[in-house]
Motif scaffolding. Structure first.
Motif, PDB file in Angstrom:
ATOM      1  N   GLY A  25      35.353  43.126  26.197  1.00 12.95           N
ATOM      2  CA  GLY A  25      35.922  42.522  27.438  1.00 12.95           C
ATOM      3  C   GLY A  25      35.919  43.350  28.684  1.00 12.95           C
ATOM      4  N   LYS A  26      35.802  44.757  28.327  1.00  6.67           N
ATOM      5  CA  LYS A  26      36.412  45.530  29.835  1.00  6.67           C
ATOM      6  C   LYS A  26      34.929  45.814  30.486  1.00  6.67           C
ATOM      7  CE  LYS A  26      40.248  47.821  27.515  1.00  6.67           C
ATOM      8  NZ  LYS A  26      40.712  48.956  27.155  1.00  6.67           N
ATOM      9  N   ARG A  27      34.896  45.959  31.594  1.00  7.08           N
ATOM     10  CA  ARG A  27      33.724  46.221  32.527  1.00  7.08           C
ATOM     11  C   ARG A  27      34.061  47.590  33.054  1.00  7.08           C
ATOM     12  NH1 ARG A  27      32.281  43.117  29.295  1.00  7.08           N
ATOM     13  NH2 ARG A  27      31.305  41.249  29.818  1.00  7.08           N
ATOM     14  N   ASN A  28      33.024  48.364  33.821  1.00  8.50           N
ATOM     15  CA  ASN A  28      33.149  49.230  34.552  1.00  8.50           C
ATOM     16  C   ASN A  28      32.940  48.938  35.790  1.00  8.50           C
ATOM     17  OD1 ASN A  28      33.215  51.759  35.658  1.00  8.50           O
ATOM     18  ND2 ASN A  28      31.514  52.906  34.448  1.00  8.50           N
ATOM     19  N   PHE A  29      33.736  48.497  36.640  1.00  9.18           N
ATOM     20  CA  PHE A  29      33.508  48.110  37.957  1.00  9.18           C
ATOM     21  C   PHE A  29      33.436  49.213  39.009  1.00  9.18           C
ATOM     22  CE2 PHE A  29      35.688  44.394  36.339  1.00  9.18           C
ATOM     23  CZ  PHE A  29      34.825  43.458  36.763  1.00  9.18           C
ATOM     24  N   ARG A  30      33.177  50.570  38.413  1.00  4.43           N
ATOM     25  CA  ARG A  30      32.820  51.749  39.586  1.00  4.43           C
ATOM     26  C   ARG A  30      31.315  51.447  39.640  1.00  4.43           C
ATOM     27  NH1 ARG A  30      36.679  55.767  36.413  1.00  4.43           N
ATOM     28  NH2 ARG A  30      38.527  55.202  37.293  1.00  4.43           N
ATOM     29  N   LYS A  31      30.578  51.017  38.835  1.00  2.00           N
ATOM     30  CA  LYS A  31      29.228  50.925  38.870  1.00  2.00           C
ATOM     31  C   LYS A  31      28.783  49.638  39.712  1.00  2.00           C
ATOM     32  CE  LYS A  31      27.744  52.524  34.231  1.00  2.00           C
ATOM     33  NZ  LYS A  31      27.131  52.309  33.155  1.00  2.00           N
ATOM     34  N   PHE A  32      29.605  48.654  39.909  1.00  3.70           N
ATOM     35  CA  PHE A  32      29.532  47.428  40.487  1.00  3.70           C
ATOM     36  C   PHE A  32      30.375  47.630  41.779  1.00  3.70           C
ATOM     37  CE2 PHE A  32      28.559  46.677  36.001  1.00  3.70           C
ATOM     38  CZ  PHE A  32      27.376  46.512  36.318  1.00  3.70           C
ATOM     39  N   PRO A  33      30.061  47.960  42.918  1.00  7.25           N
ATOM     40  CA  PRO A  33      31.159  48.062  43.987  1.00  7.25           C
ATOM     41  C   PRO A  33      31.255  46.387  44.464  1.00  7.25           C
ATOM     42  CG  PRO A  33      28.854  48.725  44.735  1.00  7.25           C
ATOM     43  CD  PRO A  33      28.801  48.636  43.268  1.00  7.25           C
ATOM     44  N   ILE A  34      32.488  46.106  44.675  1.00  4.39           N
ATOM     45  CA  ILE A  34      32.711  44.627  45.185  1.00  4.39           C
ATOM     46  C   ILE A  34      33.401  44.893  46.722  1.00  4.39           C
ATOM     47  CG2 ILE A  34      34.269  42.811  44.887  1.00  4.39           C
ATOM     48  CD1 ILE A  34      34.284  43.506  41.961  1.00  4.39           C
ATOM     49  N   TYR A  35      32.382  44.737  47.640  1.00  4.32           N
ATOM     50  CA  TYR A  35      32.898  44.905  48.910  1.00  4.32           C
ATOM     51  C   TYR A  35      33.601  43.685  49.473  1.00  4.32           C
ATOM     52  CZ  TYR A  35      30.563  49.326  48.873  1.00  4.32           C
ATOM     53  OH  TYR A  35      30.136  50.599  48.438  1.00  4.32           O
ATOM     54  N   ASN A  36      33.650  43.382  50.783  1.00  8.44           N
ATOM     55  CA  ASN A  36      34.366  42.391  51.521  1.00  8.44           C
ATOM     56  C   ASN A  36      34.074  41.174  50.982  1.00  8.44           C
ATOM     57  OD1 ASN A  36      35.431  44.431  52.935  1.00  8.44           O
ATOM     58  ND2 ASN A  36      34.052  44.158  54.567  1.00  8.44           N
ATOM     59  N   LYS A  37      32.730  40.857  50.987  1.00 12.08           N
ATOM     60  CA  LYS A  37      32.206  39.339  50.557  1.00 12.08           C
ATOM     61  C   LYS A  37      32.115  38.951  49.197  1.00 12.08           C
ATOM     62  CE  LYS A  37      32.514  37.903  55.004  1.00 12.08           C
ATOM     63  NZ  LYS A  37      33.356  37.069  55.344  1.00 12.08           N
ATOM     64  N   ARG A  38      32.161  40.019  48.400  1.00 15.83           N
ATOM     65  CA  ARG A  38      31.969  39.758  46.965  1.00 15.83           C
ATOM     66  C   ARG A  38      33.146  39.526  46.237  1.00 15.83           C
ATOM     67  NH1 ARG A  38      27.327  43.684  44.755  1.00 15.83           N
ATOM     68  NH2 ARG A  38      27.367  41.815  43.206  1.00 15.83           N
ATOM     69  N   GLY A  39      33.329  38.965  45.282  1.00 16.50           N
ATOM     70  CA  GLY A  39      34.491  38.762  44.378  1.00 16.50           C
ATOM     71  C   GLY A  39      34.968  37.419  44.602  1.00 16.50           C
ATOM     72  N   THR A  40      36.010  37.068  43.760  1.00 16.39           N
ATOM     73  CA  THR A  40      36.662  35.739  43.943  1.00 16.39           C
ATOM     74  C   THR A  40      37.390  35.454  44.934  1.00 16.39           C
ATOM     75  OG1 THR A  40      38.499  36.308  42.267  1.00 16.39           O
ATOM     76  CG2 THR A  40      36.380  35.442  41.194  1.00 16.39           C
ATOM     77  N   LYS A  41      37.866  34.274  45.142  1.00 15.49           N
ATOM     78  CA  LYS A  41      38.757  33.843  46.319  1.00 15.49           C
ATOM     79  C   LYS A  41      40.221  34.555  46.055  1.00 15.49           C
ATOM     80  CE  LYS A  41      36.858  29.760  47.938  1.00 15.49           C
ATOM     81  NZ  LYS A  41      37.021  28.133  48.158  1.00 15.49           N
ATOM     82  N   ALA A  42      40.514  34.774  44.831  1.00 17.29           N
ATOM     83  CA  ALA A  42      41.671  35.343  44.519  1.00 17.29           C
ATOM     84  C   ALA A  42      41.751  36.944  44.630  1.00 17.29           C
ATOM     85  CB  ALA A  42      42.255  35.074  43.004  1.00 17.29           C
ATOM     86  N   PHE A  43      40.546  37.376  44.353  1.00 15.89           N
ATOM     87  CA  PHE A  43      40.458  38.940  44.703  1.00 15.89           C
ATOM     88  C   PHE A  43      40.584  39.061  46.202  1.00 15.89           C
ATOM     89  CE2 PHE A  43      37.387  42.324  45.607  1.00 15.89           C
ATOM     90  CZ  PHE A  43      38.166  43.285  45.083  1.00 15.89           C
ATOM     91  N   LYS A  44      39.706  38.342  46.823  1.00 18.71           N
ATOM     92  CA  LYS A  44      39.760  38.535  48.418  1.00 18.71           C
ATOM     93  C   LYS A  44      41.148  38.398  48.988  1.00 18.71           C
ATOM     94  CE  LYS A  44      35.105  36.544  48.900  1.00 18.71           C
ATOM     95  NZ  LYS A  44      34.422  35.575  49.400  1.00 18.71           N
ATOM     96  N   ALA A  45      41.945  37.244  48.561  1.00 17.14           N
ATOM     97  CA  ALA A  45      43.352  37.441  49.037  1.00 17.14           C
ATOM     98  C   ALA A  45      44.132  38.407  48.851  1.00 17.14           C
ATOM     99  CB  ALA A  45      43.981  36.149  48.310  1.00 17.14           C
ATOM    100  N   LYS A  46      44.018  38.962  47.440  1.00 20.77           N
ATOM    101  CA  LYS A  46      44.778  40.190  46.755  1.00 20.77           C
ATOM    102  C   LYS A  46      44.492  41.234  47.904  1.00 20.77           C
ATOM    103  CE  LYS A  46      45.573  42.943  42.906  1.00 20.77           C
ATOM    104  NZ  LYS A  46      45.133  43.113  41.586  1.00 20.77           N
ATOM    105  N   GLN A  47      43.091  41.502  48.257  1.00 25.07           N
ATOM    106  CA  GLN A  47      42.665  42.506  48.982  1.00 25.07           C
ATOM    107  C   GLN A  47      43.182  42.337  50.287  1.00 25.07           C
ATOM    108  OE1 GLN A  47      41.814  45.155  46.791  1.00 25.07           O
ATOM    109  NE2 GLN A  47      39.865  45.757  48.406  1.00 25.07           N
ATOM    110  N   ALA A  48      43.289  41.159  50.907  1.00 24.22           N
ATOM    111  CA  ALA A  48      43.701  41.142  52.251  1.00 24.22           C
ATOM    112  C   ALA A  48      45.398  41.537  52.369  1.00 24.22           C
ATOM    113  CB  ALA A  48      43.606  39.569  52.693  1.00 24.22           C
TER     114      ALA A  48
END
Length: 164
Positions: A25-48
């Motif tokens: 169930g774990k993923r290495n997210f360093r391989k998959f960069p999640i920039y501004n427009k990528r990711g869920t709405k919850a992730f974007k709100a947390k990043q903001a």
């Protein structure tokens, strides 16, 4: 999947062979960069609200006009780009040059050509009118002919500095 069965002292051991790694169930997210427009709405709100340091905020090459101090953004007026456009009212040239325009290749002027372009006409007029002195100097010199060598050098250097 292949199963091997071993019996030893009444216990049975089963060994499974898998060709893929167990991710659990774990993923290495360093391989998959999640920039501004990528990711869920919850992730974007947390990043903001509180950006994660490992996930950079991608600016897409746009330079910042200030800096962040705590949770406030401090704008610096000197970093705001200012576009200076000249006033072109009454400008007669067209802004477009056609690709069909003929290339003009002209070699640099030689001293003989420059002398011919500037002085020959005046010298021939003086010769025809008999306005040359005994040492072939003009009796009525023009403003350019009256210049000394130093004055001519200063005039040429001032013209060059105006061009550059």
């Amino acid at each position: 999947m292949e199963l091997n069965t071993l019996c030893a002292f009444g216990k049975q051991f089963v060994r499974g062979i898998s060709t893929t790694a167990c991710a659990c169930g774990k993923r290495n997210f360093r391989k998959f960069p999640i920039y501004n427009k990528r990711g869920t709405k919850a992730f974007k709100a947390k990043q903001a609200k509180n950006p994660h340091p490992d996930v950079p905020i991608h600016t897409y090459g746009v330079r910042s006009i200030g800096y962040k101090k705590g949770s406030a953004f401090m704008k610096i007026d000197e970093l705001v780009p200012e576009i200076i456009v000249p006033d072109l009212t009454g400008f007669k040239l067209k802004p477009y040059v056609s690709y069909r325009a003929i290339d003009i290749v002209q070699p640099p002027l030689t001293p003989e050509e420059l002398f011919g372009a500037v002085y020959v006409k005046k010298i021939t007029e003086d010769f025809k009118k008999g306005k040359l002195g005994p040492d072939n100097q003009s009796l009525e010199p023009s403003a350019e002919e009256r210049l000394t060598a130093e004055e001519a050098r200063e005039k040429v250097s001032s013209i060059r500095s105006d061009i550059v």
